[in-house]
Design an enzyme around this catalytic site. Structure first.
Site, PDB file in Angstrom:
ATOM      1  N   ASP A 136      -7.214  71.501 -12.938  1.00  0.00           N
ATOM      2  CA  ASP A 136      -6.787  70.305 -12.203  1.00  0.00           C
ATOM      3  C   ASP A 136      -6.710  70.544 -10.696  1.00  0.00           C
ATOM      4  OD1 ASP A 136      -6.579  68.628 -14.329  1.00  0.00           O
ATOM      5  OD2 ASP A 136      -4.430  68.922 -14.644  1.00  0.00           O
ATOM      6  N   ARG A 177       1.550  74.329 -17.746  1.00  0.00           N
ATOM      7  CA  ARG A 177       2.515  73.779 -16.781  1.00  0.00           C
ATOM      8  C   ARG A 177       3.728  73.166 -17.481  1.00  0.00           C
ATOM      9  NH1 ARG A 177      -1.287  70.279 -12.983  1.00  0.00           N
ATOM     10  NH2 ARG A 177       0.740  69.581 -12.204  1.00  0.00           N
ATOM     11  N   ARG A 211     -11.990  72.846 -17.571  1.00  0.00           N
ATOM     12  CA  ARG A 211     -11.669  72.320 -16.242  1.00  0.00           C
ATOM     13  C   ARG A 211     -10.374  72.941 -15.726  1.00  0.00           C
ATOM     14  NH1 ARG A 211     -11.262  66.053 -18.128  1.00  0.00           N
ATOM     15  NH2 ARG A 211     -12.973  66.148 -19.629  1.00  0.00           N
TER      16      ARG A 211
END
Lengths: 246, 246
Positions: A53, A199, A51
């Protein structure tokens, strides 16, 4: 049944991430919707390498799906692009062997993170770069990158909300940082990544660049295996899933 | 009263152009709204060097307004940026003499137009470049640019809907075209521009690049003084008001 592998590029700005969610615009939903049209109403489920975000982009996400239609690879590319909105684009499509799986067969993933380190923001790139106007010591960041390369337990650098099964040991083949004319590009290549890992790594490397953490501290942080010692999670818009290798 | 001059940059994607229109999001409305807040509810009218259409961008639009507030130039920049949305940014603000006028004192304007001449579009630049996947003869375009430079009646290259007062004679100081790695950049510098002029010029230069028009035909087109002989109006998203000189 034929198995089709597609490389796709998307601008994550107007998507609630990759994965289907009720009443939200997502990348998976747009692609499955286009495939349903091509299959005259039959629902087709797609599988991605992983995935992304909300707000995160992909230059080379990879997906696969199965189909009863006997269409050549490049025609899949054209048919999908004719139906997809302008913020998703299929750059490549090919027929693959039946044992291919977009998620389980990943050998390496590459992420890039872009930081604009100038006084003024750039209105034209505001959704594709993190504007950070403060002074950064690039050499210190580059030194810290060396401590991240290799095989480590990345618990410190993964979201406390992560629900991953198994251990949090991953191997990073490359962690690099280069500055060019106010733009800083981070490259992360590895065997796999934990939730929010890139991140959080970028947020921590920014702390190194501001002198809040010294490069050798990265080793101590890895050993601590606790999210609370790492830096902030850098904003989504600077992150690109760049390439997936099989 | 003090007069303030601001240089502003905006991404035209989500605006219905520069000028205020009822119930539409426009650049002028956003800036006037921010100024009204700074002036505690007093309405402040701003004047720009000229309008830009829906989807057209500005790297260096210039505006002015009058105020009773005694605030230094750079503080106007900060105050406005703190209130403006992320797709408009004030890059410079200064106090100017009372005879300055953002529209009437313009000496030169520069527009740039960006074309992506690659097979595949770029999802990340779809709102800032015109994707044109067909072969173009750049040398022919460059030769045609020479015929446009200088003082001419540009009636052929202005929208038939234009309601400009006075003649349509304008002077172009520079018309150039350069290709770099699939991106083509057009530069237009001139004393003034008619409605849709840059976009019609680009549409016509694309016809030259495709061999539909020869470079010397540009002279004939100028003499015809009729919009119907020029090429299509190129799409808004490739156009940037780059700089306004006083």
């Amino acid at each position: 049944m034929l198995k089709i592998k597609c490389t796709i590029s998307y601008d994550g700005t107007n998507f609630h991430g990759y994965q289907v969610q009720p009443d939200k615009r997502t990348v998976q939903q747009e692609i499955e919707h286009a495939l349903e049209k091509i299959h005259k109403g039959e629902k087709i489920h797609i599988h991605a390498s992983g995935r992304t975000d909300t707000g995160v982009h992909a230059k080379g996400q990879t997906i696969h799906f199965e189909t009863n239609l006997d269409i050549p690879g490049n025609s899949w590319r054209k048919a999908l692009n004719a139906l997809l909105p302008s913020d998703v684009y299929v750059t490549h499509a090919e027929i693959v062997s039946n044992d291919f799986h977009a998620r389980y067969n990943v050998v390496e993933k590459e992420y890039r993170y872009f930081l604009l380190n100038t006084k003024n923001p750039d209105v034209f790139r505001r959704n594709h770069v993190y504007h950070f106007p403060y002074k950064l010591d690039i050499e210190a960041i580059q030194e810290a990158c060396r401590y991240l390369e290799g095989t480590h337990d990345f618990t410190t650098f993964s979201s406390a909300k992560a629900t991953v099964k198994g251990d949090k040991v991953r191997t990073l083949y490359e962690v690099s940082c280069n500055q060019d004319n106010g733009q800083i590009e981070f490259i992360f290549r590895g065997s796999g990544f934990l939730y929010n890992m890139v991140r959080i790594l970028v947020g921590t490397l920014i702390d190194v660049g501001q002198g809040k953490i010294s490069p050798p501290d990265i080793g101590t942080l890895l050993e601590a295996k606790d999210r609370k010692y790492a830096g902030k999670t850098a904003p989504a818009q600077g992150l690109f899933l760049w390439r997936v290798s099989y």
